[in-house]
Design a protein around this motif. Structure first.
Motif, PDB file in Angstrom:
ATOM      1  N   ILE A 146      -6.681  -5.507   2.516  1.00  0.00           N
ATOM      2  CA  ILE A 146      -5.252  -5.387   2.836  1.00  0.00           C
ATOM      3  C   ILE A 146      -4.785  -6.624   3.573  1.00  0.00           C
ATOM      4  O   ILE A 146      -5.434  -7.068   4.525  1.00  0.00           O
ATOM      5  N   TYR A 156      -5.589  -0.486  -6.862  1.00  0.00           N
ATOM      6  CA  TYR A 156      -6.858  -0.341  -6.160  1.00  0.00           C
ATOM      7  C   TYR A 156      -7.950   0.141  -7.106  1.00  0.00           C
ATOM      8  O   TYR A 156      -9.055  -0.437  -7.157  1.00  0.00           O
ATOM      9  N   VAL A 195       0.830  -1.209   0.000  1.00  0.00           N
ATOM     10  CA  VAL A 195       0.000   0.000   0.000  1.00  0.00           C
ATOM     11  C   VAL A 195       0.866   1.260   0.000  1.00  0.00           C
ATOM     12  O   VAL A 195       0.501   2.275  -0.590  1.00  0.00           O
ATOM     13  N   HIS A 196       2.060   1.188   0.606  1.00  0.00           N
ATOM     14  CA  HIS A 196       2.855   2.417   0.709  1.00  0.00           C
ATOM     15  C   HIS A 196       3.492   2.828  -0.613  1.00  0.00           C
ATOM     16  O   HIS A 196       3.943   3.958  -0.747  1.00  0.00           O
ATOM     17  N   VAL A 197       3.561   1.912  -1.584  1.00  0.00           N
ATOM     18  CA  VAL A 197       4.083   2.295  -2.906  1.00  0.00           C
ATOM     19  C   VAL A 197       2.938   2.985  -3.658  1.00  0.00           C
ATOM     20  O   VAL A 197       2.219   2.389  -4.447  1.00  0.00           O
ATOM     21  N   ARG A 198       2.790   4.243  -3.379  1.00  0.00           N
ATOM     22  CA  ARG A 198       1.532   4.932  -3.637  1.00  0.00           C
ATOM     23  C   ARG A 198       1.043   4.834  -5.080  1.00  0.00           C
ATOM     24  O   ARG A 198      -0.115   4.481  -5.320  1.00  0.00           O
ATOM     25  N   PRO A 246     -10.674  -4.857  -3.342  1.00  0.00           N
ATOM     26  CA  PRO A 246      -9.394  -5.068  -2.661  1.00  0.00           C
ATOM     27  C   PRO A 246      -9.500  -4.931  -1.141  1.00  0.00           C
ATOM     28  O   PRO A 246     -10.241  -4.097  -0.648  1.00  0.00           O
ATOM     29  N   TYR A 254      -2.362  -4.595  -1.046  1.00  0.00           N
ATOM     30  CA  TYR A 254      -3.719  -4.813  -1.543  1.00  0.00           C
ATOM     31  C   TYR A 254      -3.818  -6.230  -2.093  1.00  0.00           C
ATOM     32  O   TYR A 254      -2.897  -6.728  -2.736  1.00  0.00           O
ATOM     33  N   GLY A 290       0.233  -5.918   4.418  1.00  0.00           N
ATOM     34  CA  GLY A 290       0.607  -4.582   3.970  1.00  0.00           C
ATOM     35  C   GLY A 290       0.364  -4.323   2.487  1.00  0.00           C
ATOM     36  O   GLY A 290       0.697  -3.261   1.974  1.00  0.00           O
TER      37      GLY A 290
END
Lengths: 481, 481
Positions: free
Chosen positions: A412, A398, A388-391, A410, A417, A415
């Motif tokens: 989580i 998503y 998710v942090h790899v925007r 999706p 999707y 960490g």
């Protein structure tokens, strides 16, 4: 050889090492006497008798004379020699191949060599026909013997060769200098041993031990028995270099540097499974010498009842792709079948069908037969997106699935999707019948054959393979080392 | 919150950024106005009004006076202070917890501290009862408020603490010095946001953001909106150290060094999925502000028809182990359920049943529910032996199976002996009903509960879970970030 043979289990009449040790001439514990008896019995069958030798010698001498005469008429500075096992006294009784090589000076160009070669060939075997390997050559039958007349260049050393056939005379000379009668007899024994266990031949179906390799090994280790003792303890990669002139490294389980060419591994084609097979039977035979190891397995075709029994007992899911066999020589066909087998099993594994075991067979038709451990997959498959942090990537993933009414998530997990969406194939048959089959690595000619049409067999349909592949299936369901 | 909420897809009445941009006061493109409207609406609900504040203040003051009087009678050099969100003006309207800490001098021994604490507690809440955390303390209800009276030591710094409660006064002092009315309001908003997305609470079921952590984050980033903007771009591991005094490294996705204790990560319990969840909803909310993100999901229990529909649509194979829930507090129960879930799924995966997704639920009974992608395995399994050249091991393996009439092989593949022999379990039910279930890692109390008996549900039996876990199953089959 029956299924029980060669597995170190069967204590049949030829073996008595579990017997009575109270006396008698036979030392059962040591097994020496047994081994000698077995060897004697096998030699009885594989050593050509005087009559066979004389007949072969007569035919070979006569044809070589003819070839010499014809060659001398075309070109000065030629000679003729016999090569191969019948030249080296290492042929097995009943083999009927006589290989006659006609050597021309290296100043000749290749076209002239080919023309002269064919002319000499036809003069030597008037009823012969032309075949094509690296050069064209003449082949024919004379008094029951299979004769090849092959032209080549006469060179100073094997490292100057222009084609593979130029190497052959060097091999013959090297071995003729080293094989006395006793070692030649041990070569015949070893060849028959390798035939019996299915590891003889450097063709690309077998990928086993060639005749030349076998002879080198027997010479190197000093005979049949010391060879077996060494093989039993081999720790691959095994590296032998009889002339101590090797200059390259090879990534093969068995490396035997050609005594006539420092850059060549004579065992390059020998598969690791055949090395392991030789190890297995060497140990098994030394522990319990018996004649049946020397007898190639020739199973009865599997019956329909037995095939059904096996499938029921195993509980696997069989599928097969059957098609017209491409019209290729075996050395071209089998590598392509192997590649297709690898591609199809990888494709099935990748889709979750979990290949249990598989084989490829060929005759008029060819088939890739696969036993699956998983017969069916769910309608959905898990699809992991980016963390998710790899925007950027995460948002793209998503957005792609958030609106999809057929996808779960999706959500989580770990960490990332994750979404659960429809699978393309829930059965192996669906995959094999789809165009995706052509995305796996297939041999080129197999791919063409499949494009012309193929049949997918599954479940009970598999029995239709018995019409052509009963023996292959018997082997498949009675696997032995 | 319904399934569609919070996924960035639903363009319901509270959102209008896809609407008409020709004029009007609302700047839809920017979203600023929307966000302010949403924030105002949420504040209307979460900010305690003057009346609520006054009533809470009255009760708290009265009880603290009582506690001070009682404490002074027992021991000189004591003081009483209010801690927690109601002391820091960060409680959400409707929360009714008043935490009163009675601080004794550190010269007291622990037993006396405990005795004094209980005496003060009973004097403060005459109807209260004793509970036990790290020390015993008194709890009770006064005019609708939930009161805790907890004894602790008064220390110079938080690094001298003797138990976790000693730390609390330091937290309160630190935050009281930094939280003005505006930041306190933003803390309430942030807490409600985290509650709405299911990531609020440091209990071991949620493993989310504690109140203290939330307050530190709001202070650190300067408010609700800058916090969300920062979270949207977090690159875990995120490391914050407001007092720049951290001395240790932590292996957590979010590290917030406690301003009152350099060796403590305030976010140690916060799971990476909750960090990711906060990131997801921060982005989604900033892009499209809407009120429903602040509303915890409370799904309708799944109906039997819907459950059957899901299972049919997914084509997975559900199995469940259901047992009497161990009588434990949630912070003990949920880690054990998680451990049991991990153990059971590992056990199923290891036997080839390929876990698709799984969950653990608890109420009167507890259940580990697993969806499998593979419903059945063959009767045989592949068993790889050592490489043939490792003679001792290889011979041992070969001898073990050569005589086995139920095994196929041994044969050679990849240079190793391979055999195909009977599998222990061809269905997940067989495994779950066997003693092997107790070989997987289970929580200790779960193991005891299973020893007392359990039920294995599969296929249609799964619907019996609906009597107790309808809401949990609704969540499971409508997974969202």
């Amino acid at each position: 050889m029956s299924e029980e043979d060669g597995d170190g289990v069967d204590h049949g009449p030829t073996s008595s090492h579990c017997g009575d040790h109270t006396g008698g001439e036979t030392d059962d514990r040591d097994g020496t006497r047994d081994l000698e008896q077995v060897v004697a019995a096998v030699r009885d069958r594989v050593d050509p008798d005087e009559d066979e030798r004389t007949r072969l010698r007569d035919v070979a001498d006569r044809l070589m004379e003819r070839a010499e005469t014809a060659a001398a008429e075309l070109c000065a500075d030629t000679d003729v020699l016999q090569v191969g096992s019948t030249a080296r006294n290492t042929w097995i009784s009943g083999d009927r191949d006589i290989d006659i090589f006609v050597r021309f000076p290296p100043s000749l160009d290749r076209e002239t060599l080919a023309d002269y070669g064919l002319e000499v060939g036809h003069a030597t075997i008037p009823d012969g026909h032309e075949e094509y390997a690296e050069h064209p050559y003449v082949k024919g039958t004379v008094e029951g013997f299979e004769i090849d007349v092959v032209p080549c260049f006469r060179l100073e050393s094997a490292s100057e060769i222009r084609s593979a056939v130029d190497r052959t005379p060097f091999h013959t000379r090297y071995l003729q200098q080293r094989l006395d009668d006793e070692l030649a007899a041990d070569v015949r024994l070893t060849k028959q041993f390798l035939k019996g266990i299915g590891a003889y031949g450097s063709d690309l179906r077998t990928r086993g031990f060639s005749g030349y390799l076998t002879e080198l090994l027997v010479v190197e280790y000093g005979g049949f028995r010391p060879l077996l003792a060494a093989v039993a303890d081999w720790q691959p990669p095994v590296e032998l270099d009889p002339e101590e002139h090797g200059r390259e490294t090879f990534d093969d389980p068995l490396v035997v540097i050609d005594p006539t060419d420092p850059d060549r591994n004579v065992a390059a084609v020998c598969a690791s499974d055949n090395v392991a097979r030789f190890q297995h039977y060497a140990r098994s035979f030394l522990e319990r010498p018996r004649i049946d190891v020397f007898e190639p397995d020739d199973p009865e075709p599997l019956t329909e009842v037995d095939l059904r029994d096996h499938l029921e007992r195993r509980g696997t899911t069989p599928v097969a792709v059957r098609f017209e066999a491409p019209d290729l020589v075996e050395d071209q066909l089998y590598p392509q079948l192997q590649k297709s087998l690898d591609g199809i099993t990888t494709g099935l594994d990748g889709r979750g069908f979990d290949v249990f075991r598989a084989t490829a067979v060929a005759d008029e038709t060819a088939a890739v037969l696969v036993e699956l451990a998983v017969s069916e997959r769910p309608a959905v498959e898990r699809h992991e997106g980016p963390p998710v942090h790899v925007r950027n990537h995460a948002e793209g993933f998503y957005d792609a699935y958030a609106d999809d009414p057929d996808a779960y998530g999706p959500f989580i997990q770990g960490g990332r999707y994750v979404t659960e969406r429809d699978r393309a194939f829930t059965t192996a048959r669906e995959f094999l019948e789809s165009d995706r089959l052509f995305d796996v690595g297939l041999g080129a000619h197999v791919e063409t054959a499949l494009e012309d049409g193929y049949e997918v067999l599954s479940g009970d349909d598999i029995v239709t393979l018995l019409d052509e592949f009963g023996s292959e299936l018997a082997d498949y369901f009675a696997p032995r080392p």
